[in-house]
Design an enzyme around this catalytic site. Sequence first.
Site, PDB file in Angstrom:
ATOM      1  N   ALA A 335      -9.359   4.373  19.302  1.00  0.00           N
ATOM      2  CA  ALA A 335      -8.161   3.741  19.851  1.00  0.00           C
ATOM      3  C   ALA A 335      -7.738   2.534  19.021  1.00  0.00           C
ATOM      4  CB  ALA A 335      -8.423   3.320  21.298  1.00  0.00           C
ATOM      5  N   ASP A 381      13.774  -7.871 -20.496  1.00  0.00           N
ATOM      6  CA  ASP A 381      14.153  -7.679 -21.888  1.00  0.00           C
ATOM      7  C   ASP A 381      15.648  -7.988 -21.995  1.00  0.00           C
ATOM      8  OD1 ASP A 381      13.929  -6.916 -24.543  1.00  0.00           O
ATOM      9  OD2 ASP A 381      14.381  -4.820 -24.121  1.00  0.00           O
ATOM     10  N   ASP A 730      12.147  -1.212 -22.485  1.00  0.00           N
ATOM     11  CA  ASP A 730      12.561   0.145 -22.849  1.00  0.00           C
ATOM     12  C   ASP A 730      11.778   0.708 -24.030  1.00  0.00           C
ATOM     13  OD1 ASP A 730      13.549  -1.500 -24.794  1.00  0.00           O
ATOM     14  OD2 ASP A 730      15.644  -0.878 -24.602  1.00  0.00           O
ATOM     15  N   ASP A 734       7.032  -2.535 -25.166  1.00  0.00           N
ATOM     16  CA  ASP A 734       7.059  -3.067 -23.799  1.00  0.00           C
ATOM     17  C   ASP A 734       6.014  -2.414 -22.907  1.00  0.00           C
ATOM     18  OD1 ASP A 734       9.316  -4.736 -24.295  1.00  0.00           O
ATOM     19  OD2 ASP A 734      10.621  -2.991 -24.126  1.00  0.00           O
ATOM     20  N   ASN A 796      -2.018   0.004  19.768  1.00  0.00           N
ATOM     21  CA  ASN A 796      -3.463   0.218  19.682  1.00  0.00           C
ATOM     22  C   ASN A 796      -4.232  -0.831  20.480  1.00  0.00           C
ATOM     23  OD1 ASN A 796      -2.431   1.863  17.421  1.00  0.00           O
ATOM     24  ND2 ASN A 796      -4.595   2.213  17.064  1.00  0.00           N
ATOM     25  N   GLU A 799      -4.381   0.391  23.913  1.00  0.00           N
ATOM     26  CA  GLU A 799      -5.377   1.448  24.086  1.00  0.00           C
ATOM     27  C   GLU A 799      -6.786   0.866  24.175  1.00  0.00           C
ATOM     28  OE1 GLU A 799      -4.669   4.107  20.847  1.00  0.00           O
ATOM     29  OE2 GLU A 799      -2.553   4.325  21.356  1.00  0.00           O
ATOM     30  N   THR A 827       2.829  11.034  18.880  1.00  0.00           N
ATOM     31  CA  THR A 827       3.791  10.388  19.774  1.00  0.00           C
ATOM     32  C   THR A 827       4.317   9.086  19.183  1.00  0.00           C
ATOM     33  OG1 THR A 827       2.434  11.284  21.559  1.00  0.00           O
ATOM     34  CG2 THR A 827       4.219   9.797  22.177  1.00  0.00           C
ATOM     35  N   ASP A 828       3.432   8.260  18.605  1.00  0.00           N
ATOM     36  CA  ASP A 828       3.859   6.990  18.019  1.00  0.00           C
ATOM     37  C   ASP A 828       4.562   7.171  16.679  1.00  0.00           C
ATOM     38  OD1 ASP A 828       2.815   5.707  20.120  1.00  0.00           O
ATOM     39  OD2 ASP A 828       1.150   4.739  19.082  1.00  0.00           O
ATOM     40  N   GLU A 960       4.815   2.748  25.185  1.00  0.00           N
ATOM     41  CA  GLU A 960       4.934   2.636  23.724  1.00  0.00           C
ATOM     42  C   GLU A 960       6.344   2.992  23.263  1.00  0.00           C
ATOM     43  OE1 GLU A 960       1.656   4.438  21.692  1.00  0.00           O
ATOM     44  OE2 GLU A 960       0.205   3.177  22.713  1.00  0.00           O
TER      45      GLU A 960
END
Length: 1060
Positions: A335, A381, A730, A734, A796, A799, A827-828, A960
């Site tokens: 949980a 640059d 580029d 670099d 949580n 829970e 579900t969450d 929730e």
Amino acid sequence: MGKGGQDYGKRDGNGAILSDKEIFPAWAKDVDKCLKEYKVDKDFGLTSDSVEKLRQIYGLNELDEHEGPSIWSLILEQFNDTLVRILLAAAVISFVLAWYDGKEESGMTAFVEPLVIFLILILNAIVGVWQENNAEKALEALKEIQSEHASVIRDGKRIPSLPAKDLVPGDIVELRVGDKVPADVRVLSLISSTVRVEQGSLTGESEAVNKTNKAVPDDTDIQGKRCIIFASTTIVNGHCICLVTQTGMNTEIGKVHSQIHAASQDEEDTPLKKKLNEFGEILTGIIGVICVLVWLINVRYFFSWDYVDGWPTNFKFSFEKCTYYFEIAVALAVAAIPEGLPAVITTCLALGTRKMAQKNALVRKLPSVETLGCTTVICSDKTGTLTTNQMSVTKLVAMGPSSDITRTFKVEGTTYNPFDGRIHDWTTGVMDANLQTIAKIAAICNDAGVAQSGNHYVATGMPTEAALKVMVEKMGLPEQFTDSSRGSADVLRCCEQWNNTERRIATLEFDRDRKSMGVIVRSASGGNSLLVKGAVENLLERSSYVQLLDGSVVKMNQSSRNVMLQSLHEMSTAALRCLGFAYKAEIAEFATYDGDEDHPAHQLLLNPSNYSSIESDLIFVGFVGLRDPPRGEVHRAIEDCRAAGIRIMVITGDNKYTAEAICREIGVFGPEEDISRKSLTGREFMDLHDRKSYLRQSGGLLFSRAEPGHKQEIVRLLKEDGEVVAMTGDGVNDAPALKLADIGIAMGIAGTEVAKEASDMVLSDDNFSTIVAAVGEGRSIYNNMKAFIRYMISSNMGEVASIFFTAALGIPEGLIPVQLLWVNLVTDGPPATALGFNPQDKDIMKKPPRKSNDSLITAWILFRYLVIGLYVGIATVGVFIIWYTHGSFMGIDLSKDGHTLVSYSQLSNWGQCSSWEGFRVSPFTAGDRVFSFDANPCDYFQAGKVKATTLSLSVLVAIEMFNSLNALSEDGSLLTMPPWVNPYLLVAMSVSFSLHFLILYIPFLAQVFGIVPLSFSEWLLVLAVALPVILIDEVLKFVGRCMSASRRSETSKLLKPKAD
């Protein structure tokens, strides 16, 4: 790297680099000394025996293969995470307990929980290994740009296509136009009059550079080594003979390879991952404390005894009870861990990449989306990022009515698009004789081309020449050409018309000594003339006349020369590159020349030393100023960065004065700002005693003539100082810094594959302003991630509180682990993901960047969600108790199912049920099922808790869902930020409720999750218990707003006396 190639080294038989004392600085020695050092004859080359001996010392001319981590080490590394380890331990324990209880449960139900956790861990490991496996692709891309073959002289014979890997130091190689250079070489002799090399991707220079065979000073930087041609660069003009001086890992490109590898070993976790790891460690401690507490509270149930004569005897240990409460502790761990958090974070980051892609920022590594949000320094640059990387004419200087008067025209445009911008004070179609001559020379004395490629215009040939042709198009055509050119679809239709009027019959190639290029042309009338363009000072020296506005020619005097030199000085100090135009109407030797090799004058063209005398007594007509112009939107983007508290540092390989002028124009420096302490060359910076203090200066900084090692050092020092660094680039040079930076940003159009593979993000439009937009998006994504992390953690906590209260009160287990997993993962999940779509704050780029060590959850937020968590625990346990002990609640009738009511005392001591005399339980209904307990009434607290468990689970889900509305804003009320500001959240809540209804009302799923359908009145109870969570959080948000207002008020009071 210090002095560029100066740290070259030789290797012994084992491939180790020998000491610097043995390095031979070929760039600083003349040709004869170089040949003597390498014991080779220029015309004969190395002998076969010498080649074999040298190969034993130096090995093959190829880049090292760096073995990446094994697949097993990558897999194990994915479990080096606190949250993952907790989850793994919970899964193993759950599996063991499921195996132990397997005989009592039907089918695979007991194994659902451990199998789901294992599945999560496996998917997490697969994604992690896939990302790690891509880390070394920059090294592979680097190998692809190496040359495969070389033209070599050995044993007095020319080998036209020797595999490049077989080259050794001392080899004599021949390089021509288009060749990719196979190793670092010292120029011995030029066969053509000039040799130009495109080495910008390695050194950062914006133009191809001329090479010479003359020695340069020993301490010259990499850009100044004009007699060295570096491996993997390209010959764009000319033909030369060279001596191989360095091969393999000792070349400049080899050093870049080593730096990329070293940088890839130093990669750090992103700020978010660090915070999640810290959170995981705290969570581990909290879980441990709560588990021990639960264990201690219930330890009395592990033992039973009898009393004899007032003393306890016959002690018995109940292994069944011990295992039961151990299962509760495991459920509590499950949980407490937000199992869905990694998946939701990944989803949110992926959605962020889509948003950024719409803004031309292509994200290669997901975590870099979040890293952008806390960027404090952007190291950019210059060429191609702040500027267009497309040369453009910005000023045109033509002659006036007299020799001491000039006319200056401002030319708009920053690209090769002929329709981008116009010439100020210009009347189309009306061109005086002087302007016509300038247009003719710029169009004909020119080898470049411009073509349209999609939405872009690209140049072929030299960028400066392409810019001249674009200027000619903007000038248009004089009236006599208008009819003949009408309807032409050619991008360079004006240039085409000028080339049709005068045919080019000979070219006097550009020469580094005379610094000019000339062409002999034949007009339609049959007369020959010479058209010349080149360095203005050189053309003025060789010019005797000046063409005026009306086309008349007068003698050039010192006064007219001074006027033009003054204009030249003004343009040069503004960092413009100037090119002059001149012509010669009468060229006696070439009056009848038509390109025939038998013509006497043809011999003069074969010797470049004659070109200066041919290009003498010229008629000067005017000149232009060119530059690589800054992008139009960059100035605004830099202002936005300043407002957002982000510092800009420009790091370029280009000339110091050119870079300073650009930086002033785009706003990195103010127009009158003293930049003597803010603009250094790379070498000057490396010579500083305290480099970190220099980098801490407020405002912008500029580093010019920077080499790859300098860029890496700047990034490293900034990171050590706690800055979050974004680095753009580029070129090949670099790549090491891109790899080392917190977020490397490569250019999509002009960028090399090496730079792209080393980067975290690629700009599809090569535009600096895109970075700023992406930073804003990154900040928004981080805020949204904080919202759903707060939401998931508060859920949580609820829970954990629920399980803790269950254990503390001694009532039957209300929620089983598989139900908690369903809530956390499924579900969450949708609401948490939908919170990632919260709209961006309007003032997001007006706030300073957050510190990388800022807490993800503040003390006040933690308190808030502890309160919410306590309510969730009370609500879920409370509804469980209500069903067992109350026939109605708040006017809602709960007795219709016929279940038996018990007292709270009986419920909290349900383990002693077998000792209760006369305890009977009536059957009750749940959906289509009837639950009867005639055989064992005490089973009412185990199998009979299915309705109470369903109510607890439904309350948890409903709370929730409502709590996700609370997470829309950290402190904003739902009255000011209503749910419909994020319609995705409303859809997600509907999806989550639908999924919950799915497991409630489909029999098979209901059996798996140990739940039953609920009646309408029971749903009313669920809503009545769940809805108060919104009111509670509204009160807490109000307190939070009052506290914030109080803090702001105190701050303003403290600042007011200072202001006074």
